[in-house]
Write a protein that holds these residues in place. Structure first.
Motif, PDB file in Angstrom:
ATOM      1  N   ILE A   1      -8.114  -5.660  19.762  1.00 54.68           N
ATOM      2  CA  ILE A   1      -9.102  -5.152  20.697  1.00 54.68           C
ATOM      3  C   ILE A   1      -9.659  -3.818  20.221  1.00 54.68           C
ATOM      4  O   ILE A   1      -8.933  -2.821  20.085  1.00 54.68           O
ATOM      5  N   PHE A   2     -10.948  -3.795  19.940  1.00 56.64           N
ATOM      6  CA  PHE A   2     -11.718  -2.562  19.806  1.00 56.64           C
ATOM      7  C   PHE A   2     -12.648  -2.488  21.024  1.00 56.64           C
ATOM      8  O   PHE A   2     -13.166  -3.505  21.468  1.00 56.64           O
ATOM      9  N   MET A   3     -12.877  -1.308  21.543  1.00 58.17           N
ATOM     10  CA  MET A   3     -13.787  -1.184  22.694  1.00 58.17           C
ATOM     11  C   MET A   3     -14.791  -0.066  22.429  1.00 58.17           C
ATOM     12  O   MET A   3     -15.781  -0.253  21.757  1.00 58.17           O
ATOM     13  N   ASP A   4     -14.503   1.126  22.938  1.00 59.27           N
ATOM     14  CA  ASP A   4     -15.421   2.255  22.769  1.00 59.27           C
ATOM     15  C   ASP A   4     -15.255   2.893  21.399  1.00 59.27           C
ATOM     16  O   ASP A   4     -14.208   2.788  20.756  1.00 59.27           O
ATOM     17  N   ASN A   5     -16.276   3.607  20.975  1.00 59.80           N
ATOM     18  CA  ASN A   5     -16.148   4.467  19.814  1.00 59.80           C
ATOM     19  C   ASN A   5     -15.438   5.753  20.216  1.00 59.80           C
ATOM     20  O   ASN A   5     -15.500   6.184  21.364  1.00 59.80           O
TER      21      ASN A   5
ATOM     22  N   MET B   1     -18.172  -2.444  21.134  1.00 58.61           N
ATOM     23  CA  MET B   1     -19.553  -2.324  21.602  1.00 58.61           C
ATOM     24  C   MET B   1     -19.700  -1.126  22.525  1.00 58.61           C
ATOM     25  O   MET B   1     -20.793  -0.762  22.912  1.00 58.61           O
ATOM     26  N   GLY B   2     -18.580  -0.540  22.922  1.00 58.40           N
ATOM     27  CA  GLY B   2     -18.637   0.546  23.873  1.00 58.40           C
ATOM     28  C   GLY B   2     -18.764   0.020  25.282  1.00 58.40           C
ATOM     29  O   GLY B   2     -19.250  -1.078  25.528  1.00 58.40           O
TER      30      GLY B   2
ATOM     31  N   ALA C   1     -10.931  -1.911  32.069  1.00 57.47           N
ATOM     32  CA  ALA C   1     -11.753  -2.688  31.128  1.00 57.47           C
ATOM     33  C   ALA C   1     -10.954  -3.052  29.882  1.00 57.47           C
ATOM     34  O   ALA C   1     -11.052  -4.181  29.372  1.00 57.47           O
ATOM     35  N   TYR C   2     -10.152  -2.124  29.384  1.00 56.23           N
ATOM     36  CA  TYR C   2      -9.350  -2.391  28.195  1.00 56.23           C
ATOM     37  C   TYR C   2      -8.280  -3.440  28.496  1.00 56.23           C
ATOM     38  O   TYR C   2      -8.020  -4.331  27.683  1.00 56.23           O
TER      39      TYR C   2
END
Length: 642
Positions: free
Chosen positions: A59-63, A29-30, A47-48
């Protein structure tokens, strides 16, 4: 060993050659916590780590963008960015999860992230955005397409070198592949336009390029929109064919979503797990893992999605913003301790993606607030009175209790405050979960005493308290016109609570805000002819996903809207209106539902501050009428200061 609470959710799973400890994915989601130049920040690393510690398997976070672009996301267009990306991947691994990176080019949406170069398949964008000032994308040349494909491959290789074990191409939500996939956005007449085979060519070439540069065994997935919800756009029948083609190209997984950044507000009106039917159609068409996401909020919902065969993994975004420990709590059978997402889209979408700020969460005031120390017990324990068990009061009570204070919570009506009325429409039923969460946790807290009565000045001033938090909500704005107290007049709060019925067939709603829109739609569902009267020149003037979603739904309904009109009298069977120039008109009405909003209540706070030595905190609608986001965050901030 099989998890006794959610056996499907906590079974191991494989994405390509990578084994995951469970079927929970933290969807990208960024965070918007990075530097504008795309370099990594300490806050981003935290945050990660926090996301991975929460218990999800992947875990995916930012683009990560593959081209030079200023944003607050990540960049992988040069080798110099590998070092920062490595810190992120390591933070995820150190906390027990598999690091994934989503590679994205915003395409036509770059107009909203500060890019000077807005590109697409054709010079076409979402029409409402164009009317709001978005620039038309310029059509890429064949040479530029080839260069972009190469850049995606280079970016993926840099992510692999940084330690990310899975990459995902963002082929949904309005990003560059969807500009080519959409028959509306793509009007090209060359090899990249026309037939579906041509329109999917860019996406397939990106997959091939990444496989060529990262190796055939490196997992490469794709995020796809089942449908984009745009006129003449992407539809499920074509998405199924794209999914089959991607499987033939050897992609490791498909991460399914619905809509685009332009149409995301529609989620606000949709039921939980609304994408299940379309995602299952994709799953039945391919043999690779399929992620199901969108409006899945509880472990019970997630478990059911897997058990019913709607997906192989559950991809959660907003749920893990509301409570980063979502997976860890579910695994231990403590689902009741999960702070529930209410699908309001205020902090994450309105303030984050659309507001260009670091992402926030309405129900989680601590999200990414690493500058604030964790809640610890206060050096001096105090007696705290809290007036009102709405969102501000409940959040304040639980926070003050964590500080070790003795809390007395005054509430005569019941838990929830204005959330009770707000949760009446079906699309806002998730708010009821938050009400139950607050009620259960407050009633079980030994530091909190609930007093089922209102608190007046004498009770607060002479009750032996050290501090008072006033969170007693706003008061209804009453109708001050001739006939305003007649039987045909009722208030939206009473109507939504079911305390009053709207009689007759012709209903007029006074007020064109969120509550007015919700009330009008409820009346329409009852089969009434509905007219909304708004004194201002604009209907649903406040920005945000809720306004956008309701605006679209009402525009497609038979509800009539009159702006620039003010009610001046209620008469039997009709009302009289006037505009700013004094021109009067008459409107037939069997019932008049007033949704003119609320007013703050400052009297008690002012008196306590003037006449006592108490610490006085005034929060939520009682101070200033705003959103649930403001109430919860202010209640939290007040309690941590005591």
């Amino acid at each position: 060993m099989t998890n006794p609470y959610y056996p499907h959710l906590f079974a191991k799973g494989k994405i390509g050659s990578v084994t995951l400890k469970n079927r929970i994915v933290r969807n990208s989601m960024g965070t918007y916590l990075g530097n504008p130049d795309g370099t990594v920040t300490d806050r981003q690393i935290k945050a990660y780590a926090e996301a991975a510690e929460g218990g999800a398997g992947l875990i995916f976070m930012d683009n990560c963008v593959p081209v030079p672009m200023t944003s607050c996301g990540l960049r992988a267009d040069k080798d110099e960015f590998i070092a920062g990306l490595t810190l992120l991947a390591e933070a995820i691994k150190m906390h027990g999860a598999v690091p994934g990176m989503q590679i994205a080019h915003p395409g036509r949406d770059a107009s909203f992230v500060g890019s000077e170069d807005v590109i697409g398949a054709s010079p076409i964008t979402y029409e409402p955005w164009y009317q709001m000032g978005a620039r038309l994308p310029r059509a890429l040349t064949i040479e530029e397409i080839h260069d972009l494909v190469s850049r995606f491959g280079d970016a993926a290789l840099r992510c692999k070198k940084a330690g990310f074990e899975i990459v995902e191409i963002h082929g949904a939500a309005g990003c560059i592949p969807t500009n080519f996939l959409s028959p509306h956005d793509n009007k090209r007449t060359d090899m990249y336009g026309g037939s579906l085979e041509n329109r999917m060519r860019l996406l397939l070439e990106i997959v091939r390029e990444i496989h060529k540069k990262c190796g055939p065994d490196f997992p490469v997935g794709v995020k796809l929109s089942t449908e984009d919800w745009e006129p003449e756009g992407i539809r499920i029948e074509e998405t199924i064919e794209v999914a089959k083609a991607l499987e033939r190209e050897g992609v490791s997984h498909l991460n399914m979503m619905g809509g685009t950044h332009a149409t995301a507000a529609r989620e606000f009106l949709l039921p939980n797990a609304f994408n299940a039917v379309h995602t299952r159609m994709i799953k039945e068409a391919v043999h690779i893992p399929v992620f199901i996401g969108h409006n899945i909020f509880t472990p019970e919902e997630a478990e059911a999605m897997l058990a019913e065969g709607n997906g192989d993994f559950v991809a959660l975004g907003r749920s893990q913003l509301a409570d980063p420990a979502w997976a860890r709590k579910a695994r231990c059978g403590k689902a009741g301790d999960i702070k529930p997402c209410i699908n309001c889209m205020i902090g994450c979408i309105d303030k984050g993606m659309l507001g260009h700020t670091p992402i926030h969460c309405t129900v989680n005031p601590t999200l990414y607030k690493y500058e604030c120390e964790p809640i610890t017990e206060a050096a001096e324990k105090k007696r705290v009175a809290i007036v009102g068990a709405g969102p501000a009061g409940c959040e304040a009570a639980l926070t003050a209790s964590k500080r070790g204070h003795q809390v007395t919570l005054f509430e005569k009506r019941g838990f929830g405050g204005a959330m009770v009325e707000a949760s009446r429409p079906d699309n806002k039923a998730n708010i009821r979960r938050l009400i139950r969460y607050y009620e259960e946790h407050i009633l079980a807290d030994p530091n909190i005493t609930l007093v089922k009565e209102n608190a007046d000045f004498d009770t607060l001033a002479h009750g032996g308290f050290d501090a008072v938090i006033l969170a007693n909500g706003g008061k209804t704005r009453r109708l001050q016109v001739p006939g305003g107290d007649s039987e045909q007049v009722l208030y939206a709060s009473d109507y939504l609570l079911g305390n009053r019925k709207a009689e007759g067939t012709r209903a007029v709603v006074i007020g064109g805000g969120i509550t007015g829109a919700e009330t009008a739609l409820e009346l329409l569902r009852e089969g009434k002819e509905v007219t909304i009267v708004e004194m201002a020149d604009a209907f649903l003037a406040s920005p945000g996903s809720a306004s956008q979603a309701y605006g679209i739904e009402i525009a497609q309904s038979p509800i009539q809207i009159l702006t620039g009109k003010r009610l001046i009298e209620v008469q039997p069977g009709q009302i009289r209106l006037t505009d700013r120039w004094g021109n009067e008109s008459v409107l037939e009405a069997d019932c008049v539902v007033v949704a003119a909003g609320y007013l703050p209540q400052n009297e008690l706070a002012d008196r306590l501050e003037k006449e006592t030595n108490l610490e006085v905190f005034h929060v939520g609608d009682s101070k200033k009428v705003r959103q649930i986001y403001d109430a919860i965050h202010e209640g939290f901030a007040a309690a941590r200061q005591i």
